[in-house]
Write an enzyme that holds these catalytic residues in place. Structure first.
Site, PDB file in Angstrom:
ATOM      1  N   ASP A 236       0.859  -1.184   0.000  1.00  0.00           N
ATOM      2  CA  ASP A 236       0.000   0.000   0.000  1.00  0.00           C
ATOM      3  C   ASP A 236       0.895   1.233   0.000  1.00  0.00           C
ATOM      4  O   ASP A 236       2.125   1.115   0.021  1.00  0.00           O
ATOM      5  CB  ASP A 236      -0.935   0.005   1.216  1.00  0.00           C
ATOM      6  CG  ASP A 236      -2.300   0.636   0.895  1.00  0.00           C
ATOM      7  OD1 ASP A 236      -2.306   1.707   0.250  1.00  0.00           O
ATOM      8  OD2 ASP A 236      -3.332   0.071   1.288  1.00  0.00           O
TER       9      ASP A 236
ATOM     10  N   HIS B  72     -12.918  -0.814  -7.585  1.00  0.00           N
ATOM     11  CA  HIS B  72     -14.169  -0.055  -7.660  1.00  0.00           C
ATOM     12  C   HIS B  72     -13.961   1.432  -7.367  1.00  0.00           C
ATOM     13  O   HIS B  72     -14.811   2.263  -7.697  1.00  0.00           O
ATOM     14  CB  HIS B  72     -15.216  -0.642  -6.701  1.00  0.00           C
ATOM     15  CG  HIS B  72     -15.075  -0.203  -5.282  1.00  0.00           C
ATOM     16  ND1 HIS B  72     -16.131   0.269  -4.539  1.00  0.00           N
ATOM     17  CD2 HIS B  72     -13.992  -0.150  -4.463  1.00  0.00           C
ATOM     18  CE1 HIS B  72     -15.707   0.596  -3.326  1.00  0.00           C
ATOM     19  NE2 HIS B  72     -14.429   0.342  -3.248  1.00  0.00           N
TER      20      HIS B  72
END
Length: 346
Positions: free
Chosen positions: A209, A254
């Site tokens: 990340d 998404h």
């Protein structure tokens, strides 16, 4: 005439009353924020409390707190005895307490502190197509979020709560037989990879990340005693991702437009250590599973906050094919999310 009618309508109200309930939703959200911020549900975990005592312990005034609690009692957050002025948790009350398995307290805090203001610009989004967050904050949401460490910490905690609430069935359904190194892209604090590592004792992996986000992962990995086989790496998934034979993207694509999601998939395609690397997505699929409410609400969130969207099975197939992956299958789960499995091609 009552103006704030959210939560107060009968079971089968007339259309106008039903609409007033919907229109009052923003008031309910703010009342829930007061409860979450004041840790009121935390105070009630051990049992009922007198209102005055509860207000004093939370630093709030009894009279406004009573009115907030009474409207939330209609929503089953609390039970309130008006005669004795005693408050206890209702059916939903525990979800606003911290430290319990079903908690979404951090979501209540984060949505009101980061999403509430942008959604006041939804009209401009409908006019221009630009995310409301860009208009309200003056920059893309994730850029704004990264400016303050406290924002990142709160948002990460909220996503952990939110994802536990809607994603756990999908995580439980992930199959990793034969996988050697799993790269969890956008893995935040490592919660998902810790869960999977406990199920697959031979699994090695990388929590990947942004550097300021993944800082929270090593502590969790050590606490669950998987830090000998699960490592962390900081970076930008639009630029480069670690090598592996399987990639997990849980509720990541998404967030992004097809173009941006394609960039992420391209980085995965380039980094994969084997030609037929596997790809596992945990996402909603609009025409699969129990998605009619949660997925549509999430799609509205994407419209207001980011450039992404929830996608249909056809849209997922097309997105994957356009970026070097073959959609193998979509597996609905008991929750609102599906497990999407694909294989690298080319």
């Amino acid at each position: 005439m009552e103006i704030g009618l959210a939560g107060l309508a009968p079971t089968n109200p007339a259309p106008a009353l039903a609409m007033l309930r919907l229109l009052g939703g923003f008031q309910i959200s703010q009342a829930l924020y007061v409860v979450a911020r004041g840790r009121i549900a935390d105070q009630l975990l051990k049992g009922p409390r007198p209102l005055n005592e509860l207000a004093d312990s939370c630093g709030l005034r009894p009279e406004p707190l009573a009115r907030i609690i009474q409207v939330l009692a209609v929503e089953e957050v609390f039970d309130y005895d008006a005669e004795t002025e005693v408050v206890r948790l209702g059916r939903l009350g525990r979800t606003l307490a911290s430290g319990v398995s079903e908690s979404v307290r951090n979501v209540a805090l984060t949505w009101m502190e980061t999403h509430y203001q942008p959604f006041g610009h939804l009209w401009q989004t409908a006019e221009t197509g630009r995310p409301a967050a860009d208009l309200a904050l003056g920059m893309p949401f994730f850029d704004w979020l990264g400016q303050e460490p406290d924002r990142v910490e709160t948002f990460t905690a909220a996503m952990t709560d939110f994802i536990k609430a809607i994603r756990q069935d999908a995580v439980n359904a992930v199959e990793l037989d034969g996988v050697h190194t799993l790269v969890d892209i956008g893995g935040a604090d490592g919660t998902v990879l810790v869960t999977l590592a406990s199920r697959y004792p031979e699994l090695r992996g990388v929590v990947f990340d942004l550097p300021h986000v993944v800082e929270a992962a090593p502590e969790l990995l050590r606490a669950h005693q998987v830090d000998d086989r699960i490592t962390t790496a900081g970076g930008d998934f639009f630029t480069e991702v670690p090598p592996g034979d399987c990639y997990l993207l849980s509720f990541i694509l998404h967030d992004w437009s097809d173009e941006k999601a394609g960039h992420i998939l391209d980085r995965v395609h380039q980094a994969a250590s084997v030609p037929d690397a596997r790809l596992v997505l945990l996402e909603t699929v609009l025409d699969r599973g129990d998605t009619h409410q949660i997925a549509r609400l999430l799609d509205l969130t994407m419209l207001g906050m980011l450039t992404g969207r929830e996608r249909s099975s056809v849209a997922w197939r097309e997105l994957l094919a356009a970026n070097g992956f073959h959609l193998d299958r979509i597996r609905p789960t008991a929750g609102p999310m599906c497990v999407i499995e694909a294989t690298r091609t080319g």
